[in-house]
Design a protein around this motif. Structure first.
Motif, short mmCIF file in Angstrom:
data_model
loop_
_atom_site.label_atom_id
_atom_site.label_comp_id
_atom_site.label_asym_id
_atom_site.label_seq_id
_atom_site.Cartn_x
_atom_site.Cartn_y
_atom_site.Cartn_z
N GLN A 182 -5.78 10.13 -7.73
CA GLN A 182 -5.60 11.36 -6.95
C GLN A 182 -4.70 11.10 -5.74
O GLN A 182 -3.82 11.89 -5.42
N THR A 183 -4.94 9.96 -5.07
CA THR A 183 -4.15 9.63 -3.89
C THR A 183 -2.68 9.46 -4.25
O THR A 183 -1.79 9.99 -3.57
N ALA A 184 -2.42 8.73 -5.34
CA ALA A 184 -1.03 8.52 -5.74
C ALA A 184 -0.35 9.84 -6.10
O ALA A 184 0.82 10.07 -5.77
N LEU A 185 -1.10 10.72 -6.77
CA LEU A 185 -0.53 11.99 -7.18
C LEU A 185 -0.15 12.84 -5.98
O LEU A 185 0.95 13.39 -5.92
N ILE A 186 -1.05 12.95 -5.01
CA ILE A 186 -0.77 13.82 -3.87
C ILE A 186 0.26 13.19 -2.93
O ILE A 186 1.08 13.89 -2.33
N VAL A 187 0.25 11.85 -2.81
CA VAL A 187 1.31 11.20 -2.01
C VAL A 187 2.67 11.42 -2.67
O VAL A 187 3.67 11.69 -1.99
N GLY A 188 2.69 11.35 -4.02
CA GLY A 188 3.95 11.63 -4.73
C GLY A 188 4.43 13.05 -4.52
O GLY A 188 5.62 13.29 -4.30
N GLY A 189 3.51 14.01 -4.57
CA GLY A 189 3.88 15.40 -4.33
C GLY A 189 4.40 15.62 -2.93
O GLY A 189 5.39 16.34 -2.71
N THR A 190 3.73 14.99 -1.96
CA THR A 190 4.19 15.10 -0.57
C THR A 190 5.55 14.45 -0.40
O THR A 190 6.43 14.98 0.30
#
Length: 404
Positions: free
Chosen positions: A18-26
């Motif tokens: 989840q962290t990697a996904l949202i950091v990637g989106g940001t």
């Protein structure tokens, strides 16, 4: 390490996917923001430079002649309709004194006197309507800084019997360096030798401008002085303000490049507006993505939050825990997004080049742009974390432990 920071990092590590996904989106959002800002600024600078390097920022001319209305014997107007007065080619009164006053004004870099007016240029049986412009080359090149570099054949040598013409006019009349061009005005005619050809980037200038020595144009136009004063400023975007100030001080007709290039200005403003709209949607998408992940985190960790509250962690501590998660996500996304945006901007600069190899739109990656991108990501992270943080802080410890 502070407890809230330790727990925030622990929660982020536990939900690596989840962290990697949202950091990637940001990061994608920050990269789009960074690249758009760099791209729009580069295109804007390029468009303005290409236009303004070949145009004066401010032009001072005599005021239009007003018609005189003959009064009736009792002092009232004798006619109901007054026809506009025909405009004669006139010189600026005491232009040397005006030029000194303008040169001393704040923000003015250079002033050049110009003797210009309509004329007919002919060679053989071909003729074209042109504007014969008399200038001092040394002074004029400080106002039109692009002119020396836009001479594509010959050079900017303006002797008493020499002219420099645009490539469009040269093509229309079949001119090349060394040919003879006859120029006629209302006051007389004269033959000139073509000393060079220029390309200022616009068809109108290339087709209509005929540059010659100041004294030669002054004699052909029968002008007692300069018909206009052209000004270059330190800051082109201050042209409207400087023009207003010079208009009040000199009483002349003063126009800025903004007055004369309304379409370009409208295009730049429209471009800025569309860029801001895109950036706003990108920011909202980043906020929504971070908030959704943190809301899921609150739901998944209700029992852990309840245990922490039962062990004495205050509501403020729980709130700070999720705010720190949002800030960390924002900073990680900012670092990755700025790196991606920088690479995209440099790739764009490398791909768009002039025939001589120089960048068409030089990109400037300023510290202000890096700071703005980082603040966007940090602000998005904190804003997205605010609602989940309040929800987590309001959980009752006993109910949170029983629900799990």
């Amino acid at each position: 390490m502070r407890l809230d920071l330790f727990l925030a990092l622990r929660f982020l590590r536990e939900g690596r996917a989840q962290t990697a996904l949202i950091v990637g989106g940001t990061a994608v959002g920050v990269a789009v923001f960074f690249f758009l800002n760099a791209l729009v600024a580069a295109v804007e600078r390029g468009m303005v430079a290409q236009t303004l390097d070949a145009l004066p920022h401010v032009v001072l001319r005599p005021r239009p002649e007003a018609p005189r209305t003959p009064p009736s014997p009792d002092g009232a107007a004798a006619v109901s309709h007054v026809q506009r007065a025909p405009q004669r080619l006139r010189a600026v009164d005491q232009w040397q004194a005006v030029a000194r006053e303008v040169s001393a004004a704040p923000g003015v870099r250079a002033v050049a006197a110009v003797a210009s007016g309509p004329a007919m240029a002919s060679r053989g049986e071909a003729s074209r309507s042109v504007s014969l412009i008399g200038v001092d080359p040394e002074a004029y090149r400080r106002v039109l800084v692009a002119l020396p570099g836009r001479v594509v054949e010959g050079d900017l040598r303006l002797g008493p019997s020499e002219v420099v013409v645009g490539i469009e006019l040269a093509e229309e009349l079949g001119l090349s360096r060394g040919d003879t061009l006859r120029v006629a005005t209302a006051a007389g005619a004269r033959a000139f030798v073509v000393a060079g050809l220029f390309d200022l980037g616009t068809r109108d200038q290339n087709l209509r401008w005929v540059l010659t020595a100041y004294r030669s144009a002054q004699a052909l136009h029968a002008l007692p002085g300069a018909s206009a004063l052209e000004v270059r400023l330190d800051d082109a975007w201050a042209a409207a303000e400087v023009a207003d100030r010079l208009r009040r001080r000199t009483g002349l007709r003063v126009e800025s490049w903004m007055d004369l290039n309304g379409r370009l200005l409208a295009a730049l403003r429209s471009q800025r507006g569309s860029t801001r709209a895109i950036q706003a949607f990108v920011g909202l998408a980043a906020v929504a993505g971070i908030a959704s992940v943190l809301v899921v985190s609150v739901v998944q960790r209700q029992r852990q939050i309840g245990i922490l509250r039962a062990m004495g962690l205050s509501r403020g501590g729980v709130q700070r825990l999720f705010l720190v998660q949002g800030a960390v996500i924002g900073l990680l996304g900012a670092a990755a997004g700025v790196a991606i945006g920088s690479v995209l901007a440099l790739v764009f600069e490398t791909s768009a080049r002039h025939p001589d190899g120089t960048p068409l739109y030089p990109v400037q990656l300023s510290p202000a742009l890096y700071a703005a991108s980082a603040l966007l990501a940090l602000g998005a992270g904190l804003a997205a974390a605010f609602t989940p943080a309040r929800r987590a802080a309001r959980l009752d410890p006993a109910e949170a432990i029983r629900r799990d």
